[in-house]
Design a protein around this motif. Sequence first.
Motif, PDB file in Angstrom:
ATOM      1  N   VAL A  74       2.926 -25.253 -59.030  1.00  0.00           N
ATOM      2  CA  VAL A  74       3.420 -24.246 -58.076  1.00  0.00           C
ATOM      3  C   VAL A  74       4.110 -23.145 -58.514  1.00  0.00           C
ATOM      4  N   THR A  75       4.116 -23.295 -59.962  1.00  0.00           N
ATOM      5  CA  THR A  75       4.649 -21.775 -60.554  1.00  0.00           C
ATOM      6  C   THR A  75       4.471 -21.909 -61.946  1.00  0.00           C
ATOM      7  N   ASN A  76       4.154 -20.776 -62.924  1.00  0.00           N
ATOM      8  CA  ASN A  76       4.102 -20.549 -64.197  1.00  0.00           C
ATOM      9  C   ASN A  76       5.235 -20.049 -64.803  1.00  0.00           C
ATOM     10  N   ALA A  77       6.303 -19.919 -63.959  1.00  0.00           N
ATOM     11  CA  ALA A  77       7.426 -19.386 -64.552  1.00  0.00           C
ATOM     12  C   ALA A  77       8.424 -20.341 -65.273  1.00  0.00           C
ATOM     13  N   GLY A  78       8.744 -20.235 -66.543  1.00  0.00           N
ATOM     14  CA  GLY A  78       9.710 -21.280 -67.244  1.00  0.00           C
ATOM     15  C   GLY A  78      11.233 -20.986 -66.802  1.00  0.00           C
ATOM     16  N   PRO A  79      12.043 -21.683 -67.328  1.00  0.00           N
ATOM     17  CA  PRO A  79      13.400 -21.705 -67.015  1.00  0.00           C
ATOM     18  C   PRO A  79      14.077 -20.238 -67.260  1.00  0.00           C
ATOM     19  N   GLY A  80      14.721 -19.594 -66.263  1.00  0.00           N
ATOM     20  CA  GLY A  80      15.057 -18.277 -66.575  1.00  0.00           C
ATOM     21  C   GLY A  80      13.852 -17.051 -66.663  1.00  0.00           C
ATOM     22  N   GLU A  81      12.774 -17.496 -66.242  1.00  0.00           N
ATOM     23  CA  GLU A  81      11.597 -16.357 -66.044  1.00  0.00           C
ATOM     24  C   GLU A  81      11.053 -16.165 -64.522  1.00  0.00           C
ATOM     25  N   SER A  82      11.898 -16.796 -63.717  1.00  0.00           N
ATOM     26  CA  SER A  82      11.503 -16.511 -62.138  1.00  0.00           C
ATOM     27  C   SER A  82      12.586 -15.769 -61.755  1.00  0.00           C
ATOM     28  N   ASN A  83      12.048 -14.910 -60.735  1.00  0.00           N
ATOM     29  CA  ASN A  83      13.206 -14.247 -59.977  1.00  0.00           C
ATOM     30  C   ASN A  83      14.048 -14.818 -59.203  1.00  0.00           C
ATOM     31  N   HIS A  84      13.813 -16.250 -59.003  1.00  0.00           N
ATOM     32  CA  HIS A  84      14.426 -17.192 -58.116  1.00  0.00           C
ATOM     33  C   HIS A  84      15.689 -17.568 -58.920  1.00  0.00           C
ATOM     34  N   ASN A  85      15.872 -17.524 -60.156  1.00  0.00           N
ATOM     35  CA  ASN A  85      16.798 -18.011 -61.029  1.00  0.00           C
ATOM     36  C   ASN A  85      17.931 -17.220 -61.023  1.00  0.00           C
ATOM     37  N   PHE A  86      17.991 -16.162 -60.146  1.00  0.00           N
ATOM     38  CA  PHE A  86      19.061 -15.172 -60.430  1.00  0.00           C
ATOM     39  C   PHE A  86      19.674 -14.855 -59.036  1.00  0.00           C
ATOM     40  N   GLY A  87      19.646 -15.451 -57.969  1.00  0.00           N
ATOM     41  CA  GLY A  87      19.943 -15.422 -56.860  1.00  0.00           C
ATOM     42  C   GLY A  87      19.477 -14.129 -56.120  1.00  0.00           C
ATOM     43  N   MET A  88      18.387 -13.428 -56.620  1.00  0.00           N
ATOM     44  CA  MET A  88      18.046 -12.189 -55.840  1.00  0.00           C
ATOM     45  C   MET A  88      16.596 -12.129 -55.525  1.00  0.00           C
ATOM     46  N   ALA A  89      16.128 -13.429 -55.234  1.00  0.00           N
ATOM     47  CA  ALA A  89      14.857 -13.669 -54.644  1.00  0.00           C
ATOM     48  C   ALA A  89      14.795 -14.926 -53.598  1.00  0.00           C
ATOM     49  N   THR A  90      14.092 -14.958 -52.711  1.00  0.00           N
ATOM     50  CA  THR A  90      13.851 -16.111 -51.828  1.00  0.00           C
ATOM     51  C   THR A  90      12.349 -16.443 -51.272  1.00  0.00           C
ATOM     52  N   ASP A  91      12.301 -17.296 -50.665  1.00  0.00           N
ATOM     53  CA  ASP A  91      11.223 -17.848 -49.867  1.00  0.00           C
ATOM     54  C   ASP A  91      11.391 -18.062 -48.547  1.00  0.00           C
ATOM     55  N   ILE A  92      10.918 -17.298 -47.648  1.00  0.00           N
ATOM     56  CA  ILE A  92      11.313 -17.572 -46.081  1.00  0.00           C
ATOM     57  C   ILE A  92       9.876 -17.878 -45.339  1.00  0.00           C
ATOM     58  N   GLY A  93      10.271 -19.000 -44.839  1.00  0.00           N
ATOM     59  CA  GLY A  93       9.004 -19.635 -43.747  1.00  0.00           C
ATOM     60  C   GLY A  93       9.385 -19.744 -42.246  1.00  0.00           C
TER      61      GLY A  93
END
Length: 373
Positions: free
Chosen positions: A184-203
Amino acid sequence: MQLITGAVGQGAANAAHDVALVQAILLKTTRAATATCAAAPYLASYDGVYGPATLAAIQAFQADHVFVNTTTQQCVPNPNATAGQVLPNDATWTQLLARVPAAFAELRVLPGGKRVYLQATAAQLQTRIMELVAMTFAPVFRVKVRACIDQMHAQHGIAVGVCPQGDRRTFAAQYALLLQVPSVTNAGPGESNHNFGMATDIGFKDLAWLQANGTVDNNETWWLHHLNANNMAQANLFWEALRTVGTGCLVGAFRGPVHDRPHLQNWNDATVSTPARLAAHLQASGTMQWSHSGGVYRCNLGMGTSKYPVGTAAQIWNLQATVTVANIIQARAEKPMPPGSPPVTAATVTAMRQALRAQFDLADTNWQNWTAS
Ligand SMILES: [Zn+2]
């Protein structure tokens, strides 16, 4: 009930969203039994396309409830209605609203859409808001997530919410997600926008929409799997509505890649390299010098001035950094150790891997100081 935007019926404008809404009301409204017919809905299904069945249903409804004296059951003219048509707020529309069952009194449809859904209740909206309250976001972005939820309800009557794993992900959670199969992702630890509280997924979990035969889907998923399987183009209209609201001036977030439909974030990342930003964040948070190039991180190991390749974020997190005995010897040569220092061995490499991982832990703890530039 959402008001139709134009006339539906014989010779009318028949915009798809208006047709779908009128059809759905006729589908959910029962015609009383007669001497020759059992009670049944005025319409058997809906599709947002005007045709003879829709006209017949409108005419039958008008004969029963619009062009009739309800006391004598005699046919009478009605100056506020048009035969064979439903107009915004005319007598036929008013009668439709009076006759549709209470459970379907708040039907909605997206502009240009053909899938009718039930407006979310205040309680459903409150549930989504309370879920958000319990989550971890940077304050500046939390305001935008809340605004997106509020605006989706105000503009479209939908109670969207933050998907599972859509709030701030720890580096450990990101690593677990990276290992997930299917990927579901290629981003490792610290490489996702989600790791810093400034990105989200809304459904859209629990969006209650009407299938063609009027059955309500009450078990929709966050990612609209049911509607997507039913009609992908109609599902995409919901995602597009979410993105339009999320990036609009009342919310002010940014979307991610086109294929990442639920994703919103606090900045425009068209020119942002997340590995480069992680290297900068590692350096600001910890005690070593970092950079990223050639697909791997490089680190001065906290010793020399040169940087040595130490692997990917996933490798470093998993204590598998690619640092070698030779690297450490070379780093020590740059900045000689005190006399009597122990020789470099495999154990030194193991200790260095732990030290590198500790730098990632510091960056994770210090997540609120990450910046996009
Ligand atoms: Zn996302």
